[in-house]
Structures are given as structure tokens and as C-alpha cells.
Design a protein around this motif. Sequence first.
Motif, PDB file in Angstrom:
ATOM      1  N   UNK A  43      71.254  59.203   5.882  1.00  0.00           N
ATOM      2  CA  UNK A  43      71.886  59.360   7.457  1.00  0.00           C
ATOM      3  C   UNK A  43      72.524  60.919   7.299  1.00  0.00           C
ATOM      4  N   UNK A  44      73.039  61.292   6.496  1.00  0.00           N
ATOM      5  CA  UNK A  44      73.913  62.607   6.635  1.00  0.00           C
ATOM      6  C   UNK A  44      72.715  63.517   6.132  1.00  0.00           C
ATOM      7  N   UNK A  45      71.862  63.260   5.338  1.00  0.00           N
ATOM      8  CA  UNK A  45      70.547  64.264   4.868  1.00  0.00           C
ATOM      9  C   UNK A  45      69.758  64.401   6.339  1.00  0.00           C
ATOM     10  N   UNK A  46      69.785  63.436   6.856  1.00  0.00           N
ATOM     11  CA  UNK A  46      68.673  63.351   8.132  1.00  0.00           C
ATOM     12  C   UNK A  46      69.475  64.197   9.192  1.00  0.00           C
ATOM     13  N   UNK A  47      70.747  64.181   9.267  1.00  0.00           N
ATOM     14  CA  UNK A  47      71.307  65.110  10.367  1.00  0.00           C
ATOM     15  C   UNK A  47      71.592  66.319   9.857  1.00  0.00           C
ATOM     16  N   UNK A  48      71.472  66.870   8.489  1.00  0.00           N
ATOM     17  CA  UNK A  48      71.508  68.194   8.081  1.00  0.00           C
ATOM     18  C   UNK A  48      70.122  68.694   7.806  1.00  0.00           C
ATOM     19  N   UNK A  49      68.950  67.772   8.267  1.00  0.00           N
ATOM     20  CA  UNK A  49      67.658  68.477   7.866  1.00  0.00           C
ATOM     21  C   UNK A  49      67.207  69.426   8.900  1.00  0.00           C
ATOM     22  N   UNK A  50      67.899  69.513  10.141  1.00  0.00           N
ATOM     23  CA  UNK A  50      67.578  70.706  11.109  1.00  0.00           C
ATOM     24  C   UNK A  50      66.287  70.365  11.860  1.00  0.00           C
TER      25      UNK A  50
ATOM     26  N   UNK B 148      81.258  67.358   2.886  1.00  0.00           N
ATOM     27  CA  UNK B 148      80.937  67.926   1.640  1.00  0.00           C
ATOM     28  C   UNK B 148      79.480  68.466   1.361  1.00  0.00           C
ATOM     29  N   UNK B 149      78.430  67.650   2.402  1.00  0.00           N
ATOM     30  CA  UNK B 149      77.148  68.028   2.185  1.00  0.00           C
ATOM     31  C   UNK B 149      76.978  69.490   2.829  1.00  0.00           C
ATOM     32  N   UNK B 150      77.709  69.673   3.671  1.00  0.00           N
ATOM     33  CA  UNK B 150      77.540  70.989   4.570  1.00  0.00           C
ATOM     34  C   UNK B 150      78.228  72.180   3.653  1.00  0.00           C
ATOM     35  N   UNK B 151      78.920  71.596   2.428  1.00  0.00           N
ATOM     36  CA  UNK B 151      79.751  72.965   1.825  1.00  0.00           C
ATOM     37  C   UNK B 151      78.973  73.196   0.610  1.00  0.00           C
ATOM     38  N   UNK B 152      77.892  72.566   0.578  1.00  0.00           N
ATOM     39  CA  UNK B 152      76.958  72.791  -0.879  1.00  0.00           C
ATOM     40  C   UNK B 152      76.129  73.988  -0.481  1.00  0.00           C
ATOM     41  N   UNK B 153      76.244  75.067  -1.311  1.00  0.00           N
ATOM     42  CA  UNK B 153      75.702  76.353  -1.007  1.00  0.00           C
ATOM     43  C   UNK B 153      73.992  76.372  -1.295  1.00  0.00           C
ATOM     44  N   UNK B 154      73.561  76.568   0.071  1.00  0.00           N
ATOM     45  CA  UNK B 154      71.868  76.575  -0.151  1.00  0.00           C
ATOM     46  C   UNK B 154      71.299  77.399  -1.513  1.00  0.00           C
TER      47      UNK B 154
END
Length: 554
Positions: free
Chosen positions: A372-379, A442-448
Motif C-alpha cells: 500500500x505504501x508503494x501504491x501511495x507513492x506510485x503517483x 522511510x519510503x519517501x526518504x529514499x533518493x530516486x
Amino acid sequence: MIQRARKLWMVVYLAPLAFLVVFYVYPLLSILDLSIRPAGAFDLSGFVKLLSTDYYIGTLVFTVYQAALSTGVTLLLALPCAFVFARYRFRGKSLLLSLATLPFVLPTVVVALAFAALLGKDGLLNDALAALFTLDYEPIQLERTLAIIIIVHVFYNFAVALRIMTSYLSAVGFSLEEAARCLGADELSLWRDIRMPLIRPALLSAGLLVFIFSFTSFGVILILGGIRFATLEVQIYYQAVNMFNLPLAAALSLVQILSMLALMIIYTSTQKQLRLTLASHHSLTKRARSAGARLALGSCVGLIALLLFAPLLALVARSVLVAGQLDFGNFASLAQKSRGSLLFIAPLASVFNSLRFALMAMMAALILGLIASYLIESRGRLSRLADPLFMLPLATSAVTLGFGFIIALDEPPLNLRASWLIIPISHTLVALPFVIRSVLPSLRAIPSSLREAAQTLGAKPLDILLTIDLPLLGRGLAVGATFAFTVSMGEFGASLFVAQRESVTIPVVIYRLIGDPGFASYRQSMAMSVVLLLVCAGGFVLIERLRVAGVGEF
């Protein structure tokens, strides 16, 4: 190849959404259907009875009244402490703030028994006062009163209000107050013209959150208040379980759902206002040097210590003291089923049940929460709705969820009403938002750039997940796992609805032991509460240690 990977990710993304639809949306729709079609045909008689009966109108009014009163007392005590904590620095400040949050993770049955052990008819304080003044009656008579309900709600919610307002004041600083002092403002003027307007956004946000928690309070009201002080939550339980009046219980649940929806809409709007008002600079704390500052600091520290430690220490003392002597026999008796007990298993067997269900709920919530966290961050388009959607269980009463389960999950292919699986499923649903809020930062803090570099070197999505994301998400996942485990161990509202004879959990056993006649069952309930207290406190300590780096949004 890329198209195939995207389709695979979409299938994976559907897993938490499907779980939410089946075990959250469907039960709530079943409640709606039962409330407006109790016999299969359109019938609003349940709502007519609800709105035309003074008793049920009084229940709604009392639910709002006790929540407002609890909120007012909580803010009245937390507001001055927030100013003191934001203004002054002292040794042990961060530790005290962390310990003050402990009540928030404690199960309601444990807290209710802790206050009964301190302030109840046979509580330590009554015993001490009776012995000191040679009284033949209990000088403190708070059992089955509104006062004890308010006191316990303050115990639960004090730290929530304190941390929200302290964080806000620490961010906006005290420059306006210092300027006003230089211009000759007195204390009354400072509170009226500077402090109260400054703190208003955080005060409103904290007040709404405390009101929501008090509005949906179940275990505290059920154990300490009873049917005399029944709120919507307690009334839903009584109508569904004791009276088996499912249409009326469904109508009450729908009122509860709509009330919570309105409150959450208001709360989210205040959160936006709070973020917009927040200044970017930080205040510089100072030591309390004057007599007034030291008195204020000492009063706040003393209040927190008394509010936090007194009931919990009373619970521990009551569990091990018999006639003033240490006696651990009540802990040994947990392995045996008492004669005439309402329980179908030995109390200690529920510890195994709770541990088993908590581990299952933790694993399920971790997997679903990570996806779900990846889904939220999938944009993508779906991600815009995913974040508030997965937070809905947090804003829904556990009693309402439990009631939804017993009326929705009783037919094939979802005939789970009599299965023990319904317990870890309900716990997963309650724990899922906590995992998501722990993992997302933590997921949002990972540099792309790390993922892009790995892709350039030929890494596949699975390789990136295993070698880059998961190691960096480790702390957030650990916090989420601990949250999920602790929440599952202490969950009471939904478990009371769905637990079967041999699958009861620790909180349900404690509640049933309270209802058993005899002193032995009462002492067993105290011992079981201490066991659950130690488990939840251990989880809390682990969460606080892992949150040192600021991981998590709770």
C-alpha cells in the motif's frame, strides 16, 4: 517487458485494495443494508425508533457530552504543560515525553482495571484512607460514575494533546511573547493577546483528536460506566449481543459511521491549517531559573508522573499483594480454569491465542502495508485516493467493524463468522494504517537517484526492491511491525464481537474475568492485565527506540 512488469505491479497493488474492499467496505455496506432493509425490504423503522425514543436520543447526547467534557479537561491540563515543555529544557525531558505516551498504546481493559485498582471500592487509595482515618466506609466512591470515565479519558489522551501542542510551540517559537514582554505586557495580556491566538491551530487540532478518541471510547465506558453511562459504542454492543436487535444496532452503527466521517473531515481540514500556520524557525529553550518557572515545571512533571505511574503501579501492586504480603499465586492460577468460571479455557491459554493472532496480523499488515505504501507513492491516478482510503479503518470504531463482521461474513464463500481466522483478519485491518504511516516516511526518504543508478546498471525491479529499498526501509518496517503486534495484542472492541470460545484473546479474557463472581477471578484479571501491560510496554519501548531517527508519522 516493461509493459509486463507494470501489469504485474498492478496485480500486486490490488492485494491491499482487495483486502480493504472485502473486510472493510463490504461489512460497512452490510451494516447500511441491514439498517435500511432489516427484513429484505426498505424499512426505516429502526431510524424512526432511534429518533423518536428519548433513551436513544439521550445516548447520542451523552456520547457527545462526555467526549466534550473529556476534551475540555484534557486540554485544560495539557495546555499549560505544553507551554512549559516547549519553553524550558531540563534533564529527562525527552524521556518523560516518551513515557507520557505509554497510555496511548495500552489496552482499555488494562487501563480500566488499573484505575479500579487505584480508585475503586477495594482500591489502594480507599484502603489507605480508610486505614489512616479508621473509616468503616470507602471515602472515594467513583465506581460507575461519570467522573471516573473522564479521569481515564484524560489519562489516555493527555499525552496526545501535550505532544501536538508542544511540537507546535517548539516550532513557532516565543519571539512574539518576548517582544510583548519588552513592551510591558503582563501575564494576563500574554495569555489573552499572544499565547491563545498563537496556539489556537494546535489547540483545535489536538481538541478534535481527543474528542474523536473519547467519542469512540468503548472499553472504558463498558467496564467503568456500564449500561447506565452507555455511549453509542456500548449501545451497539448491547443491542447486537445482549438484545440481538440487529436492525437497531445497525442504525446506531450508521449514526456512528456518519458522525466519525464528519469529525474526520473537520480534523483533516484543521491539519492542513496547522501545517500552513507552522513557522519555519525553532524556539530556543532555556532553563527554569526563577521560582515561578521552577514551580510551573515541577507542577507539570509531577502531574505527568502522577497521572502515568499511579494507576499502573496500583495495578501491579494489586496483582501481587494479598493482605499486605507478596503472593504470586494468582499468576500461577492463570494456567488453571476456575470452577464455575464463564471461560471455556484456562486464562493462560489466551496468551498463546493473542501471541499467535498478533504474529499473523503483524505479518499480514506488514506485507499489505508495504504494498500500500508503494501504491501511495506510485503517483498514479489510484494513488491519490489510496492514502485517505487506507486510513479509513483508523477512523472507524472497532465495535462497528466487529459488528460488520458478524453480519457480513456469515455466508459462503466468506463464511468466517465461526472461524478463528476472523480475529487476525480484524486485527490486520486495525493495524494496517499504523504500518503505512510508519513505512511511508522511510519510503519517501529514499533518493530516486539510487534506483535510477541501479536501473542504469541493469538491475531489475525485484533486485532494486531487495538490495536498495528493503535495507533502507528496515527501521520503518520494524516500527510498523511493532505497532501492528502491540495493537493486535491489545485490541478489544472487534475481538469482543468475533472471538469464539477457544479463540478468546487476553483483553476478552480480562473482561470476562471481571464479570465472573468471586475474588479469585478478580485477582486473575489483575494478573492477566499485568501480563498484557508488560507486553504492550515492551512494544512501546521498542517503538520509541526505533523512532529515534524520526521514523513514522504517529
